[in-house]
Design a protein around this motif. Structure first.
Motif, PDB file in Angstrom:
ATOM      1  N   PRO A  33       0.847  -1.200   0.000  1.00 38.90           N
ATOM      2  CA  PRO A  33       0.000   0.000   0.000  1.00 38.90           C
ATOM      3  C   PRO A  33       0.883   1.250   0.000  1.00 38.90           C
ATOM      4  CG  PRO A  33       0.105  -0.920   2.190  1.00 38.90           C
ATOM      5  CD  PRO A  33       0.848  -1.879   1.278  1.00 38.90           C
ATOM      6  N   PRO A  34       0.348   2.368  -0.438  1.00 35.88           N
ATOM      7  CA  PRO A  34       1.129   3.607  -0.412  1.00 35.88           C
ATOM      8  C   PRO A  34       1.396   4.042   1.030  1.00 35.88           C
ATOM      9  CG  PRO A  34      -1.140   4.051  -1.033  1.00 35.88           C
ATOM     10  CD  PRO A  34      -0.983   2.557  -0.978  1.00 35.88           C
ATOM     11  N   ILE A  35       2.509   4.707   1.230  1.00 39.79           N
ATOM     12  CA  ILE A  35       2.885   5.189   2.556  1.00 39.79           C
ATOM     13  C   ILE A  35       2.462   6.640   2.688  1.00 39.79           C
ATOM     14  CG2 ILE A  35       4.831   5.702   4.069  1.00 39.79           C
ATOM     15  CD1 ILE A  35       6.315   3.400   2.752  1.00 39.79           C
ATOM     16  N   SER A  36       1.805   6.938   3.786  1.00 42.92           N
ATOM     17  CA  SER A  36       1.360   8.298   4.048  1.00 42.92           C
ATOM     18  C   SER A  36       2.128   8.842   5.243  1.00 42.92           C
ATOM     19  CB  SER A  36      -0.140   8.295   4.348  1.00 42.92           C
ATOM     20  OG  SER A  36      -0.540   9.571   4.751  1.00 42.92           O
ATOM     21  N   ILE A  37       2.809   9.977   5.079  1.00 46.14           N
ATOM     22  CA  ILE A  37       3.572  10.599   6.147  1.00 46.14           C
ATOM     23  C   ILE A  37       2.904  11.915   6.519  1.00 46.14           C
ATOM     24  CG2 ILE A  37       5.793  11.601   6.796  1.00 46.14           C
ATOM     25  CD1 ILE A  37       7.085   9.667   4.799  1.00 46.14           C
ATOM     26  N   THR A  38       2.601  12.055   7.810  1.00 42.27           N
ATOM     27  CA  THR A  38       1.968  13.272   8.295  1.00 42.27           C
ATOM     28  C   THR A  38       2.867  13.892   9.354  1.00 42.27           C
ATOM     29  OG1 THR A  38      -0.195  12.268   7.951  1.00 42.27           O
ATOM     30  CG2 THR A  38      -0.107  14.236   9.343  1.00 42.27           C
ATOM     31  N   ASN A  39       3.300  15.109   9.138  1.00 39.83           N
ATOM     32  CA  ASN A  39       4.102  15.824  10.117  1.00 39.83           C
ATOM     33  C   ASN A  39       3.184  16.601  11.037  1.00 39.83           C
ATOM     34  OD1 ASN A  39       6.595  14.989   9.111  1.00 39.83           O
ATOM     35  ND2 ASN A  39       6.615  16.614   7.585  1.00 39.83           N
ATOM     36  N   VAL A  40       3.349  16.386  12.335  1.00 40.07           N
ATOM     37  CA  VAL A  40       2.512  17.070  13.313  1.00 40.07           C
ATOM     38  C   VAL A  40       3.427  17.796  14.289  1.00 40.07           C
ATOM     39  CG1 VAL A  40       0.784  16.785  15.117  1.00 40.07           C
ATOM     40  CG2 VAL A  40       0.731  15.310  13.107  1.00 40.07           C
ATOM     41  N   LEU A  41       3.198  19.070  14.474  1.00 33.56           N
ATOM     42  CA  LEU A  41       3.972  19.852  15.437  1.00 33.56           C
ATOM     43  C   LEU A  41       3.365  19.695  16.819  1.00 33.56           C
ATOM     44  CD1 LEU A  41       4.441  23.113  13.374  1.00 33.56           C
ATOM     45  CD2 LEU A  41       6.133  21.345  13.817  1.00 33.56           C
ATOM     46  N   PRO A  42       4.171  19.739  17.870  1.00 32.71           N
ATOM     47  CA  PRO A  42       3.611  19.658  19.220  1.00 32.71           C
ATOM     48  C   PRO A  42       2.765  20.891  19.499  1.00 32.71           C
ATOM     49  CG  PRO A  42       5.959  20.140  19.302  1.00 32.71           C
ATOM     50  CD  PRO A  42       5.613  19.867  17.874  1.00 32.71           C
ATOM     51  N   PRO A  43       1.783  20.750  20.369  1.00 31.88           N
ATOM     52  CA  PRO A  43       0.928  21.905  20.664  1.00 31.88           C
ATOM     53  C   PRO A  43       1.731  23.003  21.348  1.00 31.88           C
ATOM     54  CG  PRO A  43       0.478  20.125  22.184  1.00 31.88           C
ATOM     55  CD  PRO A  43       1.418  19.576  21.148  1.00 31.88           C
ATOM     56  N   LYS A  44       1.317  24.248  21.119  1.00 36.43           N
ATOM     57  CA  LYS A  44       1.976  25.382  21.771  1.00 36.43           C
ATOM     58  C   LYS A  44       1.554  25.409  23.231  1.00 36.43           C
ATOM     59  CE  LYS A  44       2.238  28.194  17.649  1.00 36.43           C
ATOM     60  NZ  LYS A  44       1.927  29.452  17.014  1.00 36.43           N
ATOM     61  N   PRO A  45       2.464  25.801  24.132  1.00 34.31           N
ATOM     62  CA  PRO A  45       2.092  25.839  25.546  1.00 34.31           C
ATOM     63  C   PRO A  45       1.009  26.891  25.778  1.00 34.31           C
ATOM     64  CG  PRO A  45       4.299  26.753  25.212  1.00 34.31           C
ATOM     65  CD  PRO A  45       3.826  26.208  23.897  1.00 34.31           C
ATOM     66  N   SER A  46       0.069  26.535  26.652  1.00 32.61           N
ATOM     67  CA  SER A  46      -0.990  27.498  26.951  1.00 32.61           C
ATOM     68  C   SER A  46      -0.450  28.560  27.900  1.00 32.61           C
ATOM     69  CB  SER A  46      -2.185  26.785  27.575  1.00 32.61           C
ATOM     70  OG  SER A  46      -1.824  26.272  28.834  1.00 32.61           O
ATOM     71  N   SER A  47      -1.130  29.663  27.978  1.00 36.48           N
ATOM     72  CA  SER A  47      -0.658  30.771  28.807  1.00 36.48           C
ATOM     73  C   SER A  47      -0.762  30.457  30.301  1.00 36.48           C
ATOM     74  CB  SER A  47      -1.450  32.037  28.485  1.00 36.48           C
ATOM     75  OG  SER A  47      -2.828  31.798  28.734  1.00 36.48           O
ATOM     76  N   SER A  48      -1.565  29.452  30.691  1.00 29.31           N
ATOM     77  CA  SER A  48      -1.702  29.133  32.114  1.00 29.31           C
ATOM     78  C   SER A  48      -0.510  28.351  32.650  1.00 29.31           C
ATOM     79  CB  SER A  48      -3.001  28.356  32.352  1.00 29.31           C
ATOM     80  OG  SER A  48      -2.963  27.144  31.627  1.00 29.31           O
ATOM     81  N   TYR A  49       0.291  27.742  31.752  1.00 31.41           N
ATOM     82  CA  TYR A  49       1.481  27.004  32.177  1.00 31.41           C
ATOM     83  C   TYR A  49       2.713  27.693  31.627  1.00 31.41           C
ATOM     84  CZ  TYR A  49      -1.767  23.265  33.294  1.00 31.41           C
ATOM     85  OH  TYR A  49      -2.790  22.537  33.820  1.00 31.41           O
ATOM     86  N   PRO A  50       3.659  28.056  32.479  1.00 34.14           N
ATOM     87  CA  PRO A  50       4.874  28.698  31.964  1.00 34.14           C
ATOM     88  C   PRO A  50       5.720  27.688  31.204  1.00 34.14           C
ATOM     89  CG  PRO A  50       5.081  28.293  34.310  1.00 34.14           C
ATOM     90  CD  PRO A  50       3.670  27.918  33.919  1.00 34.14           C
TER      91      PRO A  50
END
Length: 119
Positions: A33-50
């Motif tokens: 089957p074809p290979i699917s590559i998905t790049n995902v960036l980590p979530p940005k930190p929320s303002s409530s956590y330094p």
């Protein structure tokens, strides 16, 4: 050269089989089957956590005390005693062995607790 028709047909059939084998070896497998590559960036930190500074960053280094450790015994003895104390805090022999390895490496590299503390 006189070759009977039966032998000639066998030779042609053999050549044909060889050609088909070669084609099969060269052809890509159809079942992949074809290979699917998905790049995902980590979530940005929320303002409530330094944000936590990376190890070795200026913020982290500046927050440590600069005063030297007061070690009243030979430095290699202090490393050995500290290693023993760390090992005594765990029941797991596997973990104790890992701390013992770290203590042995500290001594082998000529480090003392002052250098370990600064790191």
């Amino acid at each position: 050269m006189n070759v009977s028709n039966d032998i000639r047909e066998l030779l042609y059939a053999e050549d044909q089989q060889d050609l088909e084998r070669q084609r099969k070896r060269r052809a890509p497998p159809a079942a992949c089957p074809p290979i699917s590559i998905t790049n995902v960036l980590p979530p940005k930190p929320s303002s409530s956590y330094p944000a936590v500074p990376a190890t070795g960053s200026a913020e982290l280094v500046a927050s440590r005390p600069v005063t030297p450790l007061q070690i009243p015994e030979p430095l290699d003895t202090a490393v050995e005693r500290y290693t023993s104390w760390l090992c005594s805090r765990f029941r797991s022999v596997a973990i104790q062995l890992e701390y013992q390895k770290a203590g042995n490496l500290t001594l082998a590299e000529r480090f003392d607790l002052e250098l370990v503390y600064k790191q």
